[in-house]
Design an enzyme around this catalytic site. Structure first.
Site, PDB file in Angstrom:
ATOM      1  N   HIS A 182       0.824  -1.198   0.000  1.00  0.00           N
ATOM      2  CA  HIS A 182       0.000   0.000   0.000  1.00  0.00           C
ATOM      3  C   HIS A 182       0.867   1.260   0.000  1.00  0.00           C
ATOM      4  O   HIS A 182       0.542   2.258  -0.658  1.00  0.00           O
ATOM      5  CB  HIS A 182      -0.923  -0.021   1.225  1.00  0.00           C
ATOM      6  CG  HIS A 182      -1.776   1.182   1.372  1.00  0.00           C
ATOM      7  ND1 HIS A 182      -1.588   2.113   2.367  1.00  0.00           N
ATOM      8  CD2 HIS A 182      -2.824   1.637   0.631  1.00  0.00           C
ATOM      9  CE1 HIS A 182      -2.490   3.067   2.243  1.00  0.00           C
ATOM     10  NE2 HIS A 182      -3.245   2.812   1.205  1.00  0.00           N
ATOM     11  N   GLU A 202       1.974   1.872  -3.460  1.00  0.00           N
ATOM     12  CA  GLU A 202       0.883   2.459  -4.248  1.00  0.00           C
ATOM     13  C   GLU A 202       0.827   3.970  -4.048  1.00  0.00           C
ATOM     14  O   GLU A 202       0.663   4.730  -5.006  1.00  0.00           O
ATOM     15  CB  GLU A 202      -0.440   1.807  -3.848  1.00  0.00           C
ATOM     16  CG  GLU A 202      -1.657   2.403  -4.529  1.00  0.00           C
ATOM     17  CD  GLU A 202      -2.858   2.480  -3.603  1.00  0.00           C
ATOM     18  OE1 GLU A 202      -3.534   3.538  -3.586  1.00  0.00           O
ATOM     19  OE2 GLU A 202      -3.127   1.491  -2.893  1.00  0.00           O
ATOM     20  N   HIS A 203       0.974   4.412  -2.801  1.00  0.00           N
ATOM     21  CA  HIS A 203       0.961   5.845  -2.513  1.00  0.00           C
ATOM     22  C   HIS A 203       2.147   6.555  -3.164  1.00  0.00           C
ATOM     23  O   HIS A 203       2.012   7.647  -3.713  1.00  0.00           O
ATOM     24  CB  HIS A 203       0.997   6.076  -1.000  1.00  0.00           C
ATOM     25  CG  HIS A 203      -0.350   6.097  -0.358  1.00  0.00           C
ATOM     26  ND1 HIS A 203      -0.880   7.226   0.224  1.00  0.00           N
ATOM     27  CD2 HIS A 203      -1.289   5.132  -0.221  1.00  0.00           C
ATOM     28  CE1 HIS A 203      -2.083   6.948   0.715  1.00  0.00           C
ATOM     29  NE2 HIS A 203      -2.348   5.676   0.459  1.00  0.00           N
ATOM     30  N   GLU A 224      -4.441   7.896   7.367  1.00  0.00           N
ATOM     31  CA  GLU A 224      -5.407   6.963   6.789  1.00  0.00           C
ATOM     32  C   GLU A 224      -5.692   5.818   7.773  1.00  0.00           C
ATOM     33  O   GLU A 224      -6.844   5.388   7.928  1.00  0.00           O
ATOM     34  CB  GLU A 224      -4.870   6.419   5.470  1.00  0.00           C
ATOM     35  CG  GLU A 224      -5.870   5.601   4.676  1.00  0.00           C
ATOM     36  CD  GLU A 224      -5.317   5.156   3.331  1.00  0.00           C
ATOM     37  OE1 GLU A 224      -6.050   4.453   2.609  1.00  0.00           O
ATOM     38  OE2 GLU A 224      -4.169   5.517   2.990  1.00  0.00           O
TER      39      GLU A 224
END
Length: 421
Positions: free
Chosen positions: A49, A52-53, A129
């Site tokens: 993840h 991905e960021h 997040e």
């Protein structure tokens, strides 16, 4: 397979799949990496993840601002997502801008710079997040459910990672993971829309030439355990996820499990919605879901209910799970078939959905499955198939995750005893 769909493997090992849709004016293109949360080690949980960021935070030739400006200057859209078994990077543009999209996606997969300043900034964003997810009960309850079903395994860890790991994850963890998992044999480049296959292949060879050719190791097999998780919180609602071990993508009961989920809790006409919400008014939201994986799967039911309604909710839900093991009508099965078929056929109208479907079929099945074959498999599901699958799933060890004032929700022994009756 349609003549408009073509698959080609480049000398580098990269698979390119395209679907020509001449009646649209747009094109979607995505790089689908067969690596996600379940491919991570415990000490790097969340790295998929994080990558991905970081994808949109700059390359050797583009800043983060330049990536956004180039896409939006032509009215395009760029995004990404991380799942347990896949990470995807994709764009949607007008057909004449396909080359730009391939250039940018190729650039971020092969030449991301991971500048320390950008990395620290994005680390903070991810921590926010995680905090937001922890503050959202109907979101974080699914992480607790997954972890309880697969304790101590990558399959059970959160996609976002944990605060402790994300705070300490070094830059080299991202670059090493990307080098190991973002190889040509682990990536499918899919494109759908108003395009020419030969042009996509040419762009793939040009912009993805620097992908490594390594093949990553297979993840450990998922070992379902099940159990119970409860967290007392001062909330207005009790959030409940009840689930069971289910089937993989390749299991013969894959399509029966889809029909089971649809008729049980897949829409406003489903059994759970009608009985629990419409007739009894016990919940605002209740639904069932299937979560298949390469070698395993989960079947679950989510409900959000008031503290005073929680005591009645579970017995009513369990009775529906017990009843569906031996009592399914042709009318509701036909309705479930229609919902499944319409979902597949409607998705054909979206270039983005077609990209994802094509890539996933190659990565999961090792081939493309014609729509006619999918529809035939749905049509072939019988009442006996659904009842048999329900008995197979609901008599296994359950997983129960509860958050909120939870003392009125039955514990696992009573769930198991009820469903086995």
């Amino acid at each position: 397979m349609s003549d408009a769909i073509r698959v080609e493997t480049l000398p580098s090992g990269l698979t390119v799949v395209t679907e020509e849709m001449t009646r649209v004016e747009t094109v979607s293109l995505g790089a689908y990496v067969a690596a996600g949360t379940r491919h991570e080690q415990a000490e790097e949980n969340g790295v998929s993840h994080f990558l991905e960021h970081m994808a949109f935070k700059g390359t050797e030739s583009r800043t983060a601002a330049h990536i956004a400006e180039e896409i939006e200057a032509v009215g395009g859209h760029i995004n990404a997502y991380t799942a347990r078994e896949q990470t995807a990077y994709y764009v949607k543009l007008l057909k004449e801008d396909l080359a730009l999209g391939a250039d940018i996606i190729g650039d971020i997969l092969t030449h991301s710079s991971f500048e320390p300043e950008e990395l620290e900034r994005e680390r903070g964003v991810i921590l926010q997040e995680i905090g937001q997810a922890n503050d959202t009960p109907d979101d974080i309850i699914f992480d607790h459910f997954q972890e309880t079903a697969y304790p101590g395994q990558a399959m059970g860890r959160p996609v976002l990672g944990t605060e402790g790991v994300i705070r300490s994850l070094p830059r080299h963890a991202l670059t090493n993971y990307m080098r190991a998992h973002y190889g040509t044999r682990n990536v499918v480049l899919a494109a759908a829309g108003n395009l020419k296959h030969e042009e996509v292949v040419r762009l793939a060879a040009k912009h993805f030439a620097d992908l490594p050719t390594s093949s990553p190791d297979m993840p450990h097999a998922a070992a379902y355990r099940g159990g119970e998780f409860r967290e007392a919180r001062d909330l207005d609602q009790v959030h409940i996820v009840l689930g069971f071990p289910s089937v993989s993508y390749s299991d013969p009961d894959f399509y029966p499990s889809m029909m089971l989920s649809t008729l049980l809790g897949g829409g406003m006409s489903s059994r759970l919605f009608q009985e629990v919400r419409e007739r009894r008014g016990l919940v605002y939201s209740i639904y069932s879901f299937t979560a298949p994986a390469m070698d395993s799967g989960l079947f679950g039911i989510y409900a959000g209910t008031g503290e005073s309604e929680a005591e009645e909710l579970m017995p009513v839900t369990l009775e529906e799970l017990r009843r569906v093991q031996h009592d399914v009508t042709e009318v509701e099965l036909a309705r479930a078939r229609a919902q499944a078929k319409s979902s597949i056929l409607m998705s054909l109208e979206s270039t983005g959905s077609r990209c994802e479907q094509l890539a996933r079929q190659i990565q999961i099945l090792g081939r493309l499955m014609p729509v006619s074959e999918m529809v035939a498999k749905i049509e072939a599901v019988t009442i006996d198939d659904v009842c048999r699958t329900a008995s197979r799933l609901f008599r296994a060890t359950p997983t129960l995750a509860v958050m909120g004032p939870a003392d009125k929700v039955p514990a696992l022994p009573s769930i198991t005893e009820t469903l086995a009756a």
